[in-house]
Design an enzyme around this catalytic site. Structure first.
Site, PDB file in Angstrom:
ATOM      1  N   ARG A 277      49.507  14.222 -54.920  1.00 11.84           N
ATOM      2  CA  ARG A 277      48.898  14.850 -54.469  1.00 11.84           C
ATOM      3  C   ARG A 277      47.977  14.604 -53.418  1.00 11.84           C
ATOM      4  O   ARG A 277      47.477  13.193 -53.293  1.00 11.84           O
ATOM      5  CB  ARG A 277      48.949  15.248 -55.929  1.00 11.84           C
ATOM      6  CG  ARG A 277      49.234  15.913 -57.018  1.00 11.84           C
ATOM      7  CD  ARG A 277      50.269  16.520 -56.180  1.00 11.84           C
ATOM      8  NE  ARG A 277      49.956  18.037 -56.084  1.00 11.84           N
ATOM      9  CZ  ARG A 277      50.028  18.887 -57.042  1.00 11.84           C
ATOM     10  NH1 ARG A 277      50.160  18.984 -57.947  1.00 11.84           N
ATOM     11  NH2 ARG A 277      49.815  20.034 -56.844  1.00 11.84           N
ATOM     12  N   HIS A 278      47.469  15.176 -52.402  1.00 10.71           N
ATOM     13  CA  HIS A 278      46.225  15.374 -51.784  1.00 10.71           C
ATOM     14  C   HIS A 278      45.039  14.788 -52.287  1.00 10.71           C
ATOM     15  O   HIS A 278      44.564  14.952 -52.822  1.00 10.71           O
ATOM     16  CB  HIS A 278      46.421  16.059 -50.561  1.00 10.71           C
ATOM     17  CG  HIS A 278      47.402  16.204 -49.501  1.00 10.71           C
ATOM     18  ND1 HIS A 278      48.172  15.889 -49.099  1.00 10.71           N
ATOM     19  CD2 HIS A 278      47.983  17.607 -49.899  1.00 10.71           C
ATOM     20  CE1 HIS A 278      48.987  16.712 -48.178  1.00 10.71           C
ATOM     21  NE2 HIS A 278      49.656  17.213 -48.603  1.00 10.71           N
ATOM     22  N   SER A 279      44.070  13.785 -51.008  1.00  9.80           N
ATOM     23  CA  SER A 279      43.272  13.476 -51.501  1.00  9.80           C
ATOM     24  C   SER A 279      42.258  14.896 -52.092  1.00  9.80           C
ATOM     25  O   SER A 279      42.703  16.053 -51.305  1.00  9.80           O
ATOM     26  CB  SER A 279      42.632  12.313 -51.682  1.00  9.80           C
ATOM     27  OG  SER A 279      42.620  12.788 -50.112  1.00  9.80           O
ATOM     28  N   ASP A 288      48.959  11.930 -48.088  1.00 11.62           N
ATOM     29  CA  ASP A 288      48.062  12.053 -47.129  1.00 11.62           C
ATOM     30  C   ASP A 288      48.689  11.406 -46.123  1.00 11.62           C
ATOM     31  O   ASP A 288      48.587  11.888 -44.850  1.00 11.62           O
ATOM     32  CB  ASP A 288      46.931  12.139 -47.324  1.00 11.62           C
ATOM     33  CG  ASP A 288      46.225  12.487 -48.376  1.00 11.62           C
ATOM     34  OD1 ASP A 288      46.158  13.546 -48.767  1.00 11.62           O
ATOM     35  OD2 ASP A 288      44.939  12.106 -49.065  1.00 11.62           O
TER      36      ASP A 288
END
Length: 637
Positions: A277-279, A288
């Protein structure tokens, strides 16, 4: 009633009132302490990405009393510069079970609920209790109250023992190991099958089409086919045709395919793993990488598009019209995706920025500028600067992008944002102990909220879960577009290298040099730390360090793909090559068809079923891409 009796009754009432007031005054400190308390201990069921913490609080012979209760303070270490928050109150001589996030290190501290009677020992500070917990792990935290004196009240201190793991939780990464093993096994089976298939036909040809020691067919043909070399002439006698042939690098399509496949996988959830998942704010995760790489490779392919247009002597006004039309189509498609869902979208709440909108703006600027600097003839090959002519010949174009980067830095660090310090790069909310609650994104967030309005930008930024932010923030906003334009230009630079230098060694050497330089600059800007430096690596902000880091990684990946696919031909690019031929179609399809059977369905919230479903959704679109490739159907904007 006599006058004397009435006076006696009145006197007794006054004494009773005074006694009540005295009691209230005595217990008021207790009421003040216990009035503002967090949620009491409530047992929860086990959840993915969580561990269970069992707090055992003993106070010996001291009777149960709220005066001696303790409070567990908690905060995930992912929340940078955030205060510890009250999690639960535990009464003395009791036990409490709670769930703690296991994705990152957990900062845990035990404090007394009433510091008048209970003191905190150093063993209960966050520095001694902070640790990374195992997913589905069960931990015991023993807290003991030790009385020090006995008077009207019992005074003492609380002491904590280190957390103890009481079970042996399964490795939460086992589903990933199984998936990697399955992928490797299928790849080996396909490779062996192709080898046996070719050998079978070779043996049949040797059996039926040869007599004695002479072959009735050209034996060199097998070598060409086995190495994947395309036949460039129909008749070998036509050697006098020396016209330059169009170079089609499969590595570029494979690079694009890697980006779209990984994007589909992470957009579908990545099996519930945090690194897919995105940071949340600063730092990098696997998710990312893909969007910046897409923008970078768009710039690389742009060189080939312009070369073809210029060789056909296409007028510049027609080139600009193609650029403008493609940008508008991408922007409209992005708005279409933003209106996805089961319910009609209210125009007053339509999100305007987005992924394809960022593509549209970036492509429009980079392509429009390059239209005036694109070249078809290498005029500086034999000059003394020939070894860097891919840069020197385009020095004026570089000036435009230096201006873009400078403008981004100036807006970020100089613009006055009401209620926020200049140059603020944080997520707001709990960051900096909640000092800048409404400063999410600093200048970038402020510009978007002023231009688009709060209702027309992304309402659930990735930092909201951890930092408890209250204002909307869009990671595809206006200010970040300046840096994405520069990222696309760096991809354009890779395309110039491919067009200028024809020797594989010269190309790969420059890819590696560019990758090293860009990554070192990015590391210097963030001081090689996740939350450090003047400009931390941040995908939400599209910070300069993030863009340079992504471009550096992209140069390395393209060098690998180019060597293995186009130079040594040890890899065909499969299966990523096929999606790379239809990226826009797959992106639109995976966004529109998400949450529809047979791509996804309802499963339990555990890594194994989630990872299987997300991988299946990704494989589904790979199969679609292969079918489209076999039918020679290619869609572009």
């Amino acid at each position: 009633m006599t006058m004397e009796g009435w006076k006696r009754k009145r006197r007794s009432r006054c004494i009773l009132h005074v006694l009540c007031l005295y009691i209230l005054c005595q217990i008021s400190p207790c009421l003040a302490v216990t009035r503002d308390v967090p949620i009491q201990c409530v047992t929860e069921e086990d959840k993915m990405n969580n561990a269970r913490l069992n707090i055992v609080y003993t106070s010996g012979s001291v009777p149960n009393n709220d005066l001696y209760s303790i409070v567990l303070y908690y905060q995930t270490e992912e929340c940078y510069k955030c205060p510890l928050m009250k999690k639960v109150v535990i009464s003395n001589n009791s036990t409490c079970n709670i769930l703690i996030d296991s994705r990152w290190k957990a900062r845990i501290e035990i404090r007394p609920n009433n510091t008048r009677f209970v003191k905190q020992d150093e063993s209960c500070l966050a520095g001694n209790l902070t640790r990374k917990l195992h997913e589905y792990g069960e931990y015991d935290l023993y807290v003991a109250y030790s009385p020090s004196s006995i008077g009207k009240e019992i005074n003492g201190s609380i002491k904590c023992k280190p957390l103890v793991l009481t079970n042996m939780p399964d490795d939460s990464y086992i589903p990933i190991y199984v998936a990697i093993g399955c992928f490797a096994g299928v790849s080996m089976i396909i490779a062996i099958g192709k080898l046996l298939y070719k050998k079978r036909w070779y043996c049949l040809n040797r059996l039926f089409l040869t007599t004695g020691n002479e072959s009735l067919i050209n034996p060199g043909a097998y070598t060409s086919e086995d190495l994947g070399v395309m036949q460039t002439t129909i008749n070998p006698a036509d050697e006098q045709d020396n016209r330059p042939k169009k170079e089609r690098l499969k590595s570029l399509d494979t690079f694009r395919g890697i980006s779209i496949i990984v994007m589909i996988f992470v957009n579908y959830g990545g099996g519930g793993y945090w690194f897919f998942r995105h940071s949340r704010w600063n730092g990098l995760t696997f998710a990312d990488l893909v969007f910046p790489w897409f923008i970078w490779i768009m710039g690389t392919a742009m060189v080939y598009s312009f070369t073809g247009l210029l060789r056909r002597v296409t007028p510049k006004h027609k080139i600009f019209w193609k650029i403008f039309k493609r940008s508008c189509i991408l922007f409209v498609l992005g708005l279409l995706i933003n209106t996805g869902g089961c319910e009609a979208t209210a125009l007053t709440k339509l999100r305007i920025p987005g992924v394809l909108q960022r593509f549209a703006g970036t492509y429009f600027v980079v392509a429009s500028i390059h239209m005036f600097f694109a070249k078809t003839v290498d005029v500086s090959m034999y000059t003394y600067w020939g070894f860097i002519r891919d840069i020197v010949d385009y020095w004026l174009e570089w000036i435009f992008y230096v201006v873009f980067v400078t403008a981004h830095i100036v807006f970020t660090f100089v613009l006055d944002v009401p209620g926020c310090p200049k140059g603020y790069l944080g997520p707001g909310g709990l960051h900096e102990n909640g000092t800048y609650q409404n400063c999410t994104g600093g200048a970038a967030g402020y510009i978007d909220r002023k231009v688009f309005g709060d209702s027309h930008i992304y309402q659930s930024p990735t930092c909201k879960e951890i930092y408890k932010t209250k204002v909307p923030y869009d990671p595809e906003g206006l200010l970040g577009t300046l840096n994405s334009i520069f990222l696309c230009f760096l991809g354009l630079q890779a395309g110039k290298i491919l067009m200028t230098y024809k020797e594989p060694a010269a190309r790969v050497k420059r890819f590696i040099i560019w990758g090293v330089i860009l990554c070192l600059i990015a590391g210097a800007l963030c001081e090689f730390k996740k939350d450090g430096g003047a400009i931390p690596i941040n995908k939400n902000l599209w910070s300069l360090s993030f863009v340079l880091c992504m471009a550096g990684f992209a140069f390395f990946l393209l060098a690998f793909c180019y060597l293995t696919i186009d130079v040594y031909k040890v890899w065909s690019g499969a299966p990523f090559y096929f999606p790379g031929m239809n990226p826009i179609l797959l992106y639109m399809a995976h966004e529109v068809l998400h949450r529809h059977f047979p791509i996804s369905w309802s499963v339990s919230s555990e890594h194994f079923p989630l990872l299987f479903m997300d991988l299946w959704g990704t494989v589904f679109f790979v199969l679609v891409a292969i079918v489209l490739y076999m039918k020679k159907l290619f869609f572009s904007v």
